[in-house]
Design an enzyme around this catalytic site. Sequence first.
Site, PDB file in Angstrom:
ATOM      1  N   THR A 531       9.304   4.980  -5.158  1.00 56.32           N
ATOM      2  CA  THR A 531       8.559   5.585  -4.053  1.00 56.32           C
ATOM      3  C   THR A 531       8.917   4.860  -2.770  1.00 56.32           C
ATOM      4  OG1 THR A 531       6.772   6.223  -5.508  1.00 56.32           O
ATOM      5  CG2 THR A 531       6.269   6.171  -3.177  1.00 56.32           C
ATOM      6  N   PHE A 533       7.856   4.024   0.989  1.00 58.57           N
ATOM      7  CA  PHE A 533       6.669   3.950   1.839  1.00 58.57           C
ATOM      8  C   PHE A 533       7.113   3.729   3.276  1.00 58.57           C
ATOM      9  CE2 PHE A 533       3.269   3.341  -1.338  1.00 58.57           C
ATOM     10  CZ  PHE A 533       4.041   3.118  -2.465  1.00 58.57           C
TER      11      PHE A 533
END
Length: 627
Positions: A531, A533
């Site tokens: 992921t 960010f």
Amino acid sequence: MVVVLENNISEDVKKRVRSFLENKGFKVREIIGEEDTIFGAVGSVSIDKREVELLEGVVKVVPIHKPYKLASRELKKEDTIFSVGPVKVGGNRIFIIAGPCAVESREQIIESAYAAKEAGAVMLRGGAFKPRTSPYSFQGLGEEGLKYLKEAGELTGLPVVTEVVAPGDVQMMKDYIDVYQIGARNMQNFELLKTVGSMGMPVILKRGMSATIEEWLMAAEYLLASGTEKIILCERGIRTYEPYTRNTLDLSAIPIVRKLSHLPVIVDPSHATGIRDKVLPMALAGVAAGANGLIIEMHPDPDSALSDGPQSLYPEQLEKLICDIEALTPVLGKELARLPHVNEKEAIEKNLRDTGNKPKAAFQGKPGAYSEKAVMLHFNEDDVTALPCESFKDVFDSVLKGDVQWGVVPIENSLAGSILENYDLLSQNPDVKIVGDVKVRVRHNLIARKSVDLKNIKKAYSHPQALAQCSEFLKKHNIEPVPFYDTAGAVANLNSFEDNSCAAIASAEAADLYSMSIVKEGIETNPNNYTRFVVIVREDFISVEKPVKASIILSVSDEPGALSLCLSIFADHKLNMTKLESRPIHGKPWSYRFYIDIQIPEDKDLYRKALEAIKEKATDFRVLGEY
Ligand code: PEP
Ligand code: MN
């Protein structure tokens, strides 16, 4: 220790061995097995095992305690982490030290420092005292070299590392440098170890070329016992029979030392291999093996280097290597250490001065969430306080209200795609800008109360996305997925009812935080689960000094070729686009807004001109951040 006795030992002889040990202060227990008889001798007594091995009736003695204590994991379970100037050494950060073998001139070391920094290194190396095999080879510039090294460090903000070869130089060197290096040839120079250790400053301790791991850790023990905990062990290859490389890089020493000791360990692929093109793969291998960092020789002009030219990288090779390492670190759950950009560092220091508190970074979820990990990877753990928020909107609101200095929100996942809510929040909040990004590998674990068995688990609670990502595992083990509002919260929730048939899916950190056990590690269907960010601040807060990426949003008029026209402007200005995403605009059916990430080239003018040109063509245009 364990004392193995002879098979046919007489009672008399046995008694003499026992009395000998008891007189030395050991408690002795006899254990008679089918084949062997042994004495277990325990006590806080130190004895040369050969004294016992020489006794009649004794076959051998096996020590059960490690001779090093302060350096051992038994004494200190958690990793030693310390700061060298702005650089955090140890833990989850991979730090790169680079620079020439030797300081050759003021110009050479200053040029090297800028090249090292540009490539992404966070510390500068350069020898001023060179322990050379031949007394006729270049011996280094001595104290003059230290002055140049210090200047190069100050100009670039890089802490400096240099080798110390004599106890008499230790005091003189301390004001010039940030880290002492004890070279392979001096690993067992005990007077040097004691003097350097007494300074309490950071030390890189290279492994001697024929030292065992235990001898190496004993040398670290000398430093620890003399007064410094700030030790970085460095594997730099050992002497074997193999002539193809200068030394043999003992990569397996890395996981061994990481297990035996709490001290950070780095790899020197330059002295290990001695050949430039072997440095690159072995540097990556060192990081993959679990090293906390690397020390690499790089020279602005290796072909005319006064020492170790053939193993010194060209600056552009270092740059490429560090890019490769950056790509590798998320796989290992780590992050490449970077120098905090000046403005970020100032903001942290200012907050501490003004309020006496650390600044805050907000994330969505409970403590232990993957977002908290992103905060910890982006910032130095002791520099900021991570603040949990209920929703993504709360993160944005906290930033806008000034309750926190930073917010860290997920923007895209390698499997599930964009986190559209955050894209929308970015476009709806023009007073927020992006100042950084960080990638986190998502490794899901099945977590339950202590000593619960996998076969008893019937239900697993977690965020729907995590449940979906582990669906194959859940199906295979007949576990019912139960949606919960977040991953770490699902683990915390397990505490609220005593039911051993329930589990949660979350990070290892969450299991640890809520004192739960990991029943099964890495249960995601696809391990390529990352992921990304973004780090957000208020528009009027810090900017990044030399940004390399930009995120922008734009919309175009509803006519043929409008988008293509905008995109061709990027191509015409040779700008590399790394992401393009479209989102419907609220309240305007069938109109779209585009999210674009681009790399900012060296030639900033080209970038500025492209933006100007796009601004003219787009109906709505905003730079979300340059970072
Ligand atoms: C060095 O780092 O320049 C050096 C001489 O290394 P080693 O002590 O590992 O040979
Ligand atoms: Mn060298």
